[in-house]
Design a protein around this motif. Structure first.
Motif: not given
Length: 528
Positions: A407-412
């Protein structure tokens, strides 16, 4: 007669040899085995860093200044002086600061670190707007000059969380360019044992024997960072019940984030203890993506705010209702900027009002992709509740189950929601971070430069700019109230109540500092 004498001498020699061998035998390292709230998968505490990487940062790196237990700014790596006109801050490094490779920490390193950090931190960006220059004066001192009298340098460089201003080696920054650093060379109280690192599985730290702590007692994140154990090992255990059983059987010593429904197990074990660390407790929030349909429409964002109710989210998170709290305040219930504004919209869900607003806005059943974290105790229960609340109001919700690192990757991502992007995600932020209106990243409304979701609300940036330019507490409080109202009315983020963090430990552990971040200096462990 000779034989008995030789036998006796042999006994003496063997005895002496055994005694020497015992003295020379290596002593087992005293290790704290800890299960953190999430596995460590990256090593850059500046670029897009989740809290677990921030925690790694406090192990390996150090900061120029820090906040003590009374929230006062104190020297850490450096002391400072201020010019008579209040525009120039001179920082002087204390002696004996070394990087883990043995080289000295220099003022040039600090200048490069501040410049890099300010590119990724919202408070750092505001500081940069007021800064007219930063330069090294000599190996141990540098100065920062500003266009007006301000204490923004101390407020920014002492921020504890979000993107904390860790000092890095200039050569590491240069080598990384604009990409995440992969080096683990810091100057902090622990060294990272790269040879034992298994991303997502374990991370190991050893005492930095060359680190010279300050002489003051540890207080908050300030004072002496005295390491009292040999090693700290972070071990991933995604299943909370497995972790609690491992704690009971002495396989591990520490669980940073104990699910509330397992609290009775810990309280029923005489060898264990459970502690609430208020400064590490969280405010839940939901973040909407302002750049994609349907939440590029302000009325539809307002409908989402009406659809989601705090109380049901908190009930899903905790069976211990004494450990959760409804709270509409954008900056926290107990902060100096607490407010009840918006409580009538936020505490309980209002599906009928939300549905009417959706109809008025012309909602066309565009799917809402909700990123749902599956492996973090505080956030995992939130997704299904929020999805159901949105559906009851008429939203077409698609819940995407991912681990938190993903999620921390995708939210960018700025891609469409059906092509790797997103519409809404939930997270939790520590209360000291939430309670800093200028430093709290989700509070910014600077469009493409804002935190994930990229709200473009010029009125917010106008207020934050005024806040950066004043040191008057009354003026800051008034501006914070204005900012609170804008955040709720524009649905910049949706506060979803507060939840206490409970840490479980074996009673063999002692000395944990009550700070905004879980830190391992000052901690002791009796036995091995």
């Amino acid at each position: 007669m000779i034989a008995p004498t030789l036998s006796r001498r042999t006994v003496y020699v063997l005895s002496a040899s055994l005694a020497l061998a015992a003295m020379a035998a290596p002593v087992a390292a005293q290790t704290i085995n800890a299960v953190m709230h999430a596995p460590l998968r990256s090593l850059d505490p500046t670029i897009g860093a989740p809290y677990i990487v921030r925690d790694y940062g406090y192990m390996v790196y150090d900061t120029l200044v820090a906040r003590d237990d009374a929230n006062q700014v104190k020297p850490q790596m450096a002391s400072w002086s201020v010019s008579a006109d209040g525009k120039t801050y001179t920082f002087t490094l204390r002696p004996d600061l070394k990087w883990h490779d043995g080289t000295a920490v220099t003022a040039e390193d600090c200048v490069a670190s501040i410049q890099r950090w300010a590119q990724y931190d919202k408070m750092g960006a505001l500081m940069s707007e007021l800064m007219t220059g930063i330069k090294a004066k000599d190996d141990r001192s540098f100065e920062m000059t500003f266009s007006m009298p301000t204490d923004i340098a101390l407020r920014a460089l002492s921020k504890a969380s979000g993107v904390a201003p860790f000092m890095m080696k200039k050569s590491v920054i240069v080598e990384a360019g604009g990409k995440p650093v992969t080096s683990s060379i810091g100057s902090g109280p622990f060294r990272f044992v790269a040879s034992e690192y298994k991303p997502g599985v374990q991370a190991v730290f050893e005492k930095n024997k060359d680190y010279v702590p300050r002489q003051e007692p540890a207080s908050g994140l300030a004072g002496g960072k005295v390491v009292k154990v040999d090693r700290v090992k972070w071990i991933s255990m995604p299943d909370a019940m497995t972790a609690v059983n491992a704690l009971s059987s002495q396989e591990i010593d520490y669980i940073e984030l104990l699910p509330h429904d397992l609290l009775p197990m810990v309280e029923g074990d005489s060898n264990l203890t459970a502690t609430i660390y208020k400064k590490q407790s969280f405010q839940n929030l939901a973040r909407l993506n302002f750049t994609l349909p349907p939440f590029d429409n302000e009325k539809i964002r307002s409908a989402a705010l009406l659809a989601i109710g705090q109380r049901q989210v908190l009930e899903a998170q905790s069976s211990q209702q004494k450990l959760v709290r409804t709270c509409a305040a954008a900056f926290g219930c107990d902060s100096p900027y607490a407010s009840s504004y918006g409580a009538d919209r936020l505490v309980e869900p209002h599906p009928d009002q939300a549905r009417a607003l959706l109809k008025e806005a012309g909602y066309d059943n565009t799917p809402v992709v909700l990123l749902h974290a599956t492996d973090v105790a505080t956030t995992t229960p939130m997704g299904p509740v929020i999805a159901q609340q949105l559906r009851q109001a008429g939203f077409n919700v698609q819940m995407m189950a991912l681990d938190w690192a993903s999620i921390t990757m995708r939210r960018g991502s700025r891609q469409p929601a059906n092509a790797g992007g997103w519409n809404i995600f939930t997270t939790s932020n520590v209360l000291p971070e939430v309670g800093d209106p200028l430093g709290f990243a989700p509070a910014a409304g600077s469009g493409d430069k804002a935190w994930f979701g990229w709200p473009n609300v010029p009125a917010i940036e106008d207020v934050r700019g005024k806040m950066a330019r004043t040191s008057d507490p009354k003026a800051i409080k008034s501006l914070a109230e204005e900012l609170d109202h804008l955040i709720i009315d524009k649905a910049v983020y949706l506060p979803l109540g507060e939840i206490s963090v409970v840490t479980a430990k074996r009673k063999a552990l002692g000395g944990q500092v009550d700070a905004a971040v879980p830190v391992f200096w000052n901690m002791t462990k009796s036995g091995k």
